[in-house]
Design a protein around this motif. Structure first.
Motif, short mmCIF file in Angstrom:
data_model
loop_
_atom_site.label_atom_id
_atom_site.label_comp_id
_atom_site.label_asym_id
_atom_site.label_seq_id
_atom_site.Cartn_x
_atom_site.Cartn_y
_atom_site.Cartn_z
N ASN A 12 0.88 -1.17 0.00
CA ASN A 12 0.00 0.00 0.00
C ASN A 12 0.92 1.23 0.00
O ASN A 12 1.63 1.48 0.97
CB ASN A 12 -0.90 -0.01 1.23
CG ASN A 12 -1.88 1.13 1.28
OD1 ASN A 12 -1.57 2.24 0.86
ND2 ASN A 12 -3.06 0.87 1.81
N THR A 13 0.91 1.98 -1.10
CA THR A 13 1.82 3.12 -1.23
C THR A 13 1.40 4.30 -0.37
O THR A 13 2.19 5.23 -0.17
CB THR A 13 1.94 3.56 -2.70
OG1 THR A 13 0.65 3.93 -3.19
CG2 THR A 13 2.53 2.45 -3.55
N VAL A 14 0.18 4.27 0.18
CA VAL A 14 -0.28 5.34 1.07
C VAL A 14 0.20 5.08 2.50
O VAL A 14 0.73 5.96 3.16
CB VAL A 14 -1.83 5.46 1.05
CG1 VAL A 14 -2.33 6.44 2.10
CG2 VAL A 14 -2.31 5.86 -0.34
N THR A 15 0.03 3.84 2.97
CA THR A 15 0.34 3.52 4.36
C THR A 15 1.70 2.83 4.53
O THR A 15 2.22 2.78 5.64
CB THR A 15 -0.73 2.60 4.96
OG1 THR A 15 -0.68 1.32 4.28
CG2 THR A 15 -2.12 3.20 4.84
N THR A 51 -8.90 -4.29 2.11
CA THR A 51 -8.06 -3.10 2.03
C THR A 51 -7.95 -2.60 0.59
O THR A 51 -7.98 -1.39 0.36
CB THR A 51 -6.67 -3.40 2.61
OG1 THR A 51 -6.82 -3.95 3.91
CG2 THR A 51 -5.83 -2.15 2.71
N ILE A 52 -7.84 -3.51 -0.36
CA ILE A 52 -7.80 -3.10 -1.77
C ILE A 52 -9.12 -2.43 -2.14
O ILE A 52 -9.14 -1.41 -2.83
CB ILE A 52 -7.49 -4.29 -2.68
CG1 ILE A 52 -6.02 -4.69 -2.53
CG2 ILE A 52 -7.80 -3.96 -4.15
CD1 ILE A 52 -5.63 -5.97 -3.24
N LYS A 54 -11.09 -0.85 -0.10
CA LYS A 54 -11.15 0.42 0.63
C LYS A 54 -10.33 1.52 -0.05
O LYS A 54 -10.80 2.63 -0.27
CB LYS A 54 -10.64 0.23 2.06
CG LYS A 54 -10.59 1.50 2.88
CD LYS A 54 -10.05 1.24 4.27
CE LYS A 54 -9.91 2.51 5.06
NZ LYS A 54 -9.38 2.27 6.41
N TYR A 55 -9.07 1.22 -0.37
CA TYR A 55 -8.15 2.22 -0.91
C TYR A 55 -8.18 2.30 -2.44
O TYR A 55 -7.80 3.31 -3.02
CB TYR A 55 -6.72 1.94 -0.47
CG TYR A 55 -6.44 2.26 0.97
CD1 TYR A 55 -6.07 3.54 1.36
CD2 TYR A 55 -6.54 1.28 1.95
CE1 TYR A 55 -5.80 3.83 2.68
CE2 TYR A 55 -6.29 1.57 3.28
CZ TYR A 55 -5.91 2.84 3.64
OH TYR A 55 -5.66 3.13 4.96
N GLY A 56 -8.57 1.21 -3.09
CA GLY A 56 -8.50 1.13 -4.55
C GLY A 56 -7.18 0.53 -4.98
O GLY A 56 -6.14 0.75 -4.34
N VAL A 59 -3.57 2.48 -5.52
CA VAL A 59 -2.59 2.86 -4.50
C VAL A 59 -1.71 1.67 -4.09
O VAL A 59 -0.87 1.82 -3.21
CB VAL A 59 -3.24 3.49 -3.24
CG1 VAL A 59 -4.07 4.69 -3.61
CG2 VAL A 59 -4.06 2.48 -2.47
N PHE A 60 -1.90 0.54 -4.73
CA PHE A 60 -1.09 -0.63 -4.41
C PHE A 60 -0.07 -0.89 -5.51
O PHE A 60 -0.30 -0.64 -6.67
CB PHE A 60 -1.97 -1.87 -4.25
CG PHE A 60 -2.65 -1.92 -2.91
CD1 PHE A 60 -2.08 -2.59 -1.85
CD2 PHE A 60 -3.87 -1.29 -2.73
CE1 PHE A 60 -2.71 -2.62 -0.62
CE2 PHE A 60 -4.50 -1.32 -1.50
CZ PHE A 60 -3.93 -1.98 -0.44
N TYR A 88 -0.34 -6.71 6.79
CA TYR A 88 -1.66 -7.20 6.39
C TYR A 88 -1.82 -8.70 6.59
O TYR A 88 -2.93 -9.21 6.57
CB TYR A 88 -1.96 -6.86 4.93
CG TYR A 88 -2.22 -5.40 4.67
CD1 TYR A 88 -3.04 -4.64 5.50
CD2 TYR A 88 -1.67 -4.78 3.56
CE1 TYR A 88 -3.28 -3.30 5.24
CE2 TYR A 88 -1.92 -3.44 3.28
CZ TYR A 88 -2.73 -2.71 4.13
OH TYR A 88 -2.97 -1.39 3.86
#
Length: 120
Positions: A12-15, A51-52, A54-56, A59-60, A88
């Motif tokens: 996850n490139t955001v978290t 999670t995918i 949720k974030y789309g 962002v992965f 995860y």
């Protein structure tokens, strides 16, 4: 990745959180992650699916950590679980459900099914 087996990682490139898994048929396994309907159907079974969703997926980042022989995927997955310590992953042992806890509702449903099987 067609016809190959190996270990992969979603990041996850955001978290910065990640998920490590292996497959004996990588291309088929990766297609599951690209199918939103599949993810929605099984989101209750997998943290990474939820999670995918949720974030789309955008962002992965997907990394193929290693291609290896089918008989070695579990061993290699365990190496990466121990080395990377992905957040995860609920289960810390490759190819094992040790440490997994069913929800209260699932336990009740399983007990009811056993009782129905015994009585009928």
């Amino acid at each position: 990745n067609k016809g190959k087996s190996g270990v992969y990682r979603w990041i996850n490139t955001v978290t910065g959180s990640s998920y490590v898994r292996s497959s004996t048929v990588l291309n088929r396994r990766i297609k599951c992650y690209l199918d939103t309907n599949y993810l929605k159907t099984y989101k209750h079974k997998s943290v990474i699916y939820s999670t995918i969703l949720k974030y789309g997926l955008s962002v992965f980042r997907l990394e193929i950590l290693e291609h290896c022989a089918k008989e070695d995927v579990t061993l290699r997955e365990q190496f990466y679980l121990d080395t990377i310590k992905p957040t995860y992953n609920i289960l810390k042992l490759a190819a094992s459900s040790l440490g997994f806890k069913h929800s209260y509702c699932t336990i009740v449903q399983m007990k009811e099914k056993i009782i129905r099987t015994i009585l009928f």
